[in-house]
Design an enzyme around this catalytic site. Structure first.
Site, PDB file in Angstrom:
ATOM      1  N   GLU A 251     -16.141 -34.566   7.270  1.00  0.00           N
ATOM      2  CA  GLU A 251     -14.804 -35.071   7.536  1.00  0.00           C
ATOM      3  C   GLU A 251     -14.108 -34.371   8.695  1.00  0.00           C
ATOM      4  O   GLU A 251     -12.970 -34.700   9.020  1.00  0.00           O
ATOM      5  CB  GLU A 251     -13.951 -34.957   6.272  1.00  0.00           C
ATOM      6  CG  GLU A 251     -14.560 -35.743   5.130  1.00  0.00           C
ATOM      7  CD  GLU A 251     -13.580 -35.995   4.019  1.00  0.00           C
ATOM      8  OE1 GLU A 251     -12.446 -35.498   4.109  1.00  0.00           O
ATOM      9  OE2 GLU A 251     -13.960 -36.689   3.066  1.00  0.00           O
ATOM     10  N   ASN A 252     -14.784 -33.426   9.308  1.00  0.00           N
ATOM     11  CA  ASN A 252     -14.183 -32.732  10.447  1.00  0.00           C
ATOM     12  C   ASN A 252     -14.914 -33.057  11.737  1.00  0.00           C
ATOM     13  O   ASN A 252     -14.959 -32.265  12.670  1.00  0.00           O
ATOM     14  CB  ASN A 252     -14.191 -31.219  10.192  1.00  0.00           C
ATOM     15  CG  ASN A 252     -13.281 -30.862   9.033  1.00  0.00           C
ATOM     16  OD1 ASN A 252     -12.145 -31.299   8.983  1.00  0.00           O
ATOM     17  ND2 ASN A 252     -13.789 -30.091   8.083  1.00  0.00           N
TER      18      ASN A 252
END
Length: 569
Positions: free
Chosen positions: A395-396
């Site tokens: 998610e980064n």
């Protein structure tokens, strides 16, 4: 924080942006560094780049722009533009450029969701952005013009539903004579582009005649593939069951027009990546290797409607790219029982895979060494525990070059039965230029399914250019359309939703809405205001976070959605 949002799928909105923007900024700066040896004749081709002459030479959509005296980055003025409704406050100008030349685009921005980009380059259009900054932040990118490109459009814009952004000192540095207006006589962009007969290796195209044009260029996925004199062409040499994006331009002795609006056409034949024993229509569920208030399960307890069980999550180690897996001691679940449960599920025709990432996942694959570490360590976990594959849930942000390398290396080790799934957030799949989307397309031949998370995102843009609010049929179908028309096979697209209101901070919809969206995409029925231009009967299915939250709610989600998915055409 509510215990329900301890995990990655229950994160607060927009936590994903920090890592993504860092990766985008690094990539943009690296790209800019490739052309620092610009010739001495290079100069700023943009007019009124500091907005010192108001909006002279700039055009802002829907009257969204004005100049202000504060804040400014340099000089006494800057641009202030405010999105409203379905307008993203785009301010642009057309700049004269030279063909086959490299240009550096730079600008300073402040505020929420500010973009900087260039279109009509004749090669690959570019853009870069930032989610928000309370102070001035520089955006940089670069591009090379095409062989017949005489002008490009440079622009800034914000994002739907966000507050005003500011821009200043926008420069386009490259060869030229100071940004003179493009000469007259360049034909307009063709209209009416449409696809006709398709085979497993070709697509027939046609378009409207353009006044003053002597010929036309055909582009496939941004690259010129044909030059013709008439208003039709057949593009050959394509892969079966693959979606391609096409555009055309008109040409004459003066130059080449801008590209037409893009269309997507899909070749015939069977396609889609690997997937071992995954059925044609499948339900994916995440199993929580932790206790956050949902029902604590063993793998054996997971409802039988789930075809793919994604174990959440792998553990990062101190070695870049390397992952490990350890059962949470709080579950009182031995390795031997865990492995036996996996084998039992596999004997029942299910796949059990290891998910990498989550809201707090810190696995980084940014070079060849870490890509090798990623593949080697994942394969070691597959051998130890019996996992069928991997789920990518970073998610980064991710680096498409090295994640592609890692997944191909893993595929070479594991073979054709490897299951590869992805769970990007909505922002990750808004454009094929994004790292997640690029990675999915790069590994399309070995990719099983992309289950985008249709939650914790707020309103987003659909494939028709309209903004849709999460929690509706339209949100699911119009965003899925971007993937379906952007290059993924229908069998590689799934809808990811929370299993209950406690499973995520926002975006929960009832199983009825999920089923309506599936029917809209696969059969053209039960749509909302958005109806896709065609149906996708091979749509893979749906995903939920999580099997544990589903169990906490009496398995209401899987009991309703599972049979519906398995009953799709």
């Amino acid at each position: 924080m509510d215990p329900a949002i301890r995990s990655r799928h229950g994160r607060r909105p927009r936590r994903w942006l920090t890592g993504t923007i860092a990766a985008l900024a690094a990539a943009a700066l690296a790209t800019a560094g490739l052309t620092t040896s610009a010739q001495a004749a290079d100069s700023n081709q943009a007019k009124n780049s500091g907005f010192e002459s108001g909006l002279s030479d700039w055009t802002c959509s829907a009257g969204s722009g004005s100049t202000v005296g504060t804040p400014t980055h340099g000089g006494s003025a800057a641009l202030r533009a405010t999105p409203a409704g379905q307008d993203n406050a785009k301010c642009s100008q057309i700049v004269a450029v030279k063909p086959n030349s490299t240009y550096q685009l730079s600008g300073w921005v402040q505020g929420s969701y500010a973009y900087l980009g260039a279109s009509g380059t004749g090669t690959t259009d570019v853009s870069t952005w930032t989610p928000g900054s309370a102070s001035w932040q520089q955006l940089n990118t670069s591009f090379k013009t095409g062989a017949n490109t005489a002008s490009v459009t440079i622009y800034t814009h914000g994002w739907y539903g966000q507050s005003a952004y500011y821009a200043d000192d926008v420069t386009l540095v490259g060869p030229g004579d100071g940004g003179g207006d493009p000469g007259p006589g360049v034909p307009s962009a063709p209209g009416g582009l449409a696809s006709g007969t398709t085979t497993a290796s070709s697509v027939a195209l046609s378009w409207n005649t353009v006044s003053g044009a002597s010929g036309y260029n055909v582009y496939r996925d941004g690259s010129k593939v044909q030059a013709v004199s008439g208003t039709s062409a057949t593009v050959t040499g394509l892969a079966a069951s693959t979606s391609y994006q096409f555009q055309v331009t008109a040409t004459n002795a003066t130059g080449e027009s801008a590209k037409s609006p893009a269309i997507t056409a899909t070749t015939s034949g069977t396609g889609g990546g690997g997937g071992g024993n995954v059925p044609k229509h499948a339900v994916t569920g995440y199993w929580q290797n932790f206790d956050n208030g949902a029902t604590v399960q063993r793998i054996r307890d997971v409802q039988s409607q789930y075809d793919i069980i994604a174990v959440a999550f792998a553990d990062a180690t101190g070695v870049p790219g390397t992952v490990d897996f350890n059962l949470d001691p709080a579950l009182n679940y031995s390795d031997a029982d865990f492995k036996a449960d996996i084998k039992a599920k596999q004997a029942a025709g299910k796949s059990v895979i290891l998910s990498v990432g989550g809201e707090k996942g810190t696995v980084s694959v940014n070079d060849s060494a870490s890509a090798n570490n990623f593949a080697n360590s994942l394969y070691a976990q597959m051998q130890e525990f019996g996992f069928d594959g991997v789920d990518i849930d970073l998610e980064n942000g991710l680096n498409p070059t090295y994640m592609t390398q890692a997944l191909r290396s893993l595929s070479a080790k594991a073979g054709s039965k490897l299951v590869i799934t992805m769970a990007p957030q909505t922002i990750d799949m808004q454009s094929t230029s994004g790292g997640y989307f690029k990675t999915a397309l790069n590994v399309k031949d070995i990719l099983t399914v992309v289950n985008m998370q249709y939650y914790n995102s707020g309103s987003m843009l659909g494939c028709d250019g309209k903004v849709y609010s999460q929690g509706t049929v339209d949100f699911l179908t119009a965003l899925a359309c971007i993937q379906l028309e952007g290059g993924l096979a229908p069998s590689q697209v799934g809808l990811g939703l929370p299993a209950s209101t406690r499973g995520a901070g926002g975006g929960y919809v009832s199983p009825t809405i999920v089923n309506n969206a599936l029917d809209c995409l696969a059969k053209g029925t039960d749509c909302g205001s958005f109806k896709p231009s065609r149906t996708y009967p091979a749509l893979r299915g749906a995903m939920t976070w999580s099997t544990n939250w589903d169990a906490s709610n009496g398995n209401a989600w899987s009991n309703a959605v599972g049979p519906h998915v398995h009953g799709l055409p």
